[in-house]
Scaffold this motif. Structure first.
Motif: not given
Length: 241
Positions: A67-78, A85-91, A100-106
């Motif tokens: 999963x890829x997430x933007x760190x909106x609160x700036x604490x360098x931790x998900x 969440x911006x995207x996920x890749x599943x094997x 797949x994308x999430x929210x605006x990338x859905x």
């Protein structure tokens, strides 16, 4: 920086403020990267938002998920409760991949076949009887931020921003109404982030790229910078780390 004359509406219309990312280039980065840090650095070059993109990867049986997430609160931790969440890749069990994308990338969906992509290198480097797990270490935050700051001062970032603009136009053409509808699908965490940026005035210090976007009436006030088929584009930079 955006400067005191920039409006909140102009900032909110940027891809970075809306959490939009060029997922074709993210997919290419996933295929090309040989380590988690390679992927983290490349995705943060692609993304135009002010927060860092952090990754989290885990194993559930024979399935692997990244999963890829933007760190909106700036604490360098998900943090699922405050980040986006911006995207996920599943094997899957056939060693094939669904992205797949999430929210605006859905609007974004992609399926591709087996290969020695990033998961292979990540799992081999960290075998565990409990299964694989990785999350961007908090200590990596300053390193990624500094690397990204240097990158955004370079001509390579102008070229990446143009690639992102081209990606938007392509998706607008291919995905049509689904693309337009997804762009307005903002998560509650991002809504909170945007309102905080507005009330505090922090959006004026944004690193966002300002440009005409597919399906948007927004136009940059700048006539300088890179230009493509979509019109004027300006890369806004900041000297903050």
């Amino acid at each position: 920086a955006c400067g005191s004359g920039s409006s909140y509406e102009n900032w909110a219309a940027t891809d970075g403020a809306a959490g939009l990312i060029n997922l074709d280039d993210v997919q290419a980065a996933f295929k090309d990267s040989k380590s988690a840090t390679d992927f983290e650095d490349r995705v943060n070059q692609i993304y135009e938002g002010d927060g860092l993109v952090l990754i989290r990867a885990s194993q559930n049986g024979e399935n692997l998920t990244l999963e890829g997430w933007e760190d909106l609160d700036g604490d360098s931790e998900i943090d699922d409760a405050s980040d986006d969440q911006l995207f996920s890749i599943v094997q899957d069990t056939n060693k094939e991949y669904d992205m797949r994308g999430y929210h605006g990338n859905g609007y974004y969906r992609s399926h591709y076949g087996a290969g020695d992509f990033l998961f292979t290198y990540m799992v081999i480097s960290s075998l565990s009887p409990r299964g694989y797990y990785y999350s961007t270490p908090i200590s990596r935050g300053s390193s990624i931020r500094n690397q990204r700051s240097r990158y955004r001062q370079s001509s390579a970032y102008n070229r990446q921003a143009q690639r992102n603009s081209n990606f938007n136009r392509k998706q607008s053409s291919f995905s049509g109404s689904r693309y337009q509808q997804s762009r307005s699908n903002v998560s509650s965490n991002r809504q909170t982030y945007q309102q905080t940026q507005k009330s505090s005035g922090s959006f004026k210090n944004s690193n966002a790229v300002s440009r005409p976007r597919a399906g948007s009436s927004f136009r940059s006030s700048s006539r300088s910078g890179a230009r493509g088929a979509g019109g004027g584009m300006r890369v806004r930079t900041s000297h903050r780390n």
